[in-house]
Write a protein that holds these residues in place. Structure first.
Motif, PDB file in Angstrom:
ATOM      1  N   PHE A 151       0.852  -1.182   0.000  1.00 15.03           N
ATOM      2  CA  PHE A 151       0.000   0.000   0.000  1.00 15.03           C
ATOM      3  C   PHE A 151       0.889   1.232   0.000  1.00 15.03           C
ATOM      4  CE2 PHE A 151      -2.515  -3.300   1.948  1.00 15.03           C
ATOM      5  CZ  PHE A 151      -3.745  -3.151   1.317  1.00 15.03           C
ATOM      6  N   GLY A 152       0.426   2.307  -0.592  1.00 14.67           N
ATOM      7  CA  GLY A 152       1.238   3.511  -0.606  1.00 14.67           C
ATOM      8  C   GLY A 152       0.409   4.736  -0.849  1.00 14.67           C
ATOM      9  N   LEU A 153      -0.476   5.057   0.048  1.00 18.39           N
ATOM     10  CA  LEU A 153      -1.348   6.207  -0.148  1.00 18.39           C
ATOM     11  C   LEU A 153      -0.658   7.489   0.269  1.00 18.39           C
ATOM     12  CD1 LEU A 153      -4.011   7.400  -0.953  1.00 18.39           C
ATOM     13  CD2 LEU A 153      -4.935   6.738   1.268  1.00 18.39           C
ATOM     14  N   THR A 154      -0.378   7.643   1.549  1.00 16.77           N
ATOM     15  CA  THR A 154       0.183   8.887   2.071  1.00 16.77           C
ATOM     16  C   THR A 154       1.269   8.575   3.084  1.00 16.77           C
ATOM     17  OG1 THR A 154      -1.898  10.072   1.764  1.00 16.77           O
ATOM     18  CG2 THR A 154      -0.349  11.013   3.315  1.00 16.77           C
ATOM     19  N   LEU A 155       2.341   9.354   3.025  1.00 17.36           N
ATOM     20  CA  LEU A 155       3.423   9.230   3.995  1.00 17.36           C
ATOM     21  C   LEU A 155       3.739  10.620   4.512  1.00 17.36           C
ATOM     22  CD1 LEU A 155       5.671   7.522   5.363  1.00 17.36           C
ATOM     23  CD2 LEU A 155       7.104   8.051   3.386  1.00 17.36           C
ATOM     24  N   GLY A 156       3.840  10.747   5.808  1.00 19.30           N
ATOM     25  CA  GLY A 156       4.221  12.018   6.420  1.00 19.30           C
ATOM     26  C   GLY A 156       5.605  11.900   7.019  1.00 19.30           C
ATOM     27  N   GLU A 170      -0.909   4.448  -4.529  1.00 17.69           N
ATOM     28  CA  GLU A 170       0.071   3.585  -5.186  1.00 17.69           C
ATOM     29  C   GLU A 170      -0.202   2.154  -4.760  1.00 17.69           C
ATOM     30  OE1 GLU A 170       2.813   4.161  -7.211  1.00 17.69           O
ATOM     31  OE2 GLU A 170       2.289   6.264  -7.384  1.00 17.69           O
ATOM     32  N   GLY A 171       0.157   1.208  -5.606  1.00 19.86           N
ATOM     33  CA  GLY A 171       0.007  -0.192  -5.263  1.00 19.86           C
ATOM     34  C   GLY A 171      -1.448  -0.565  -5.016  1.00 19.86           C
ATOM     35  N   LEU A 172      -1.727  -1.194  -3.884  1.00 18.20           N
ATOM     36  CA  LEU A 172      -3.075  -1.646  -3.559  1.00 18.20           C
ATOM     37  C   LEU A 172      -3.985  -0.521  -3.057  1.00 18.20           C
ATOM     38  CD1 LEU A 172      -2.046  -4.945  -1.719  1.00 18.20           C
ATOM     39  CD2 LEU A 172      -2.869  -4.720  -4.068  1.00 18.20           C
ATOM     40  N   SER A 173      -3.469   0.705  -2.964  1.00 17.72           N
ATOM     41  CA  SER A 173      -4.241   1.828  -2.430  1.00 17.72           C
ATOM     42  C   SER A 173      -5.182   2.439  -3.448  1.00 17.72           C
ATOM     43  CB  SER A 173      -3.324   2.923  -1.916  1.00 17.72           C
ATOM     44  OG  SER A 173      -2.503   2.458  -0.897  1.00 17.72           O
TER      45      SER A 173
END
Length: 73
Positions: free
Chosen positions: A24-29, A69-72
């Motif tokens: 999963f790769g939606l949001t990273l802070g 990104e990915g499964l997101s």
């Protein structure tokens, strides 16, 4: 979901690899005063949105892309 993790600074690459491996790769802070750290994470993390030193909430609906990104997405 919010996940906060503390880790030794010299293991940042391992942390990013583990995040990427999740699929999963939606949001990273990221909160850092070191520009090289920001550049490293930006280049390596497979996420749709990367927020650096700011609030992670606030995308304007129908104006800003979802960014999954990915499964997101």
């Amino acid at each position: 979901m919010l996940h906060v993790a503390r880790f030794a600074g010299d293991r940042l690459g391992e942390v990013i690899d583990a995040i990427n491996a999740a699929g999963f790769g939606l949001t990273l802070g990221l909160h850092s005063r070191i520009d090289a750290t920001r550049a490293f994470v930006e280049a390596r993390a497979k996420v749709g949105n990367l927020y650096v030193n700011r609030n992670q909430i606030g995308a304007v609906v129908e104006s800003q892309p979802f960014g999954g990104e990915g499964l997101s997405g």
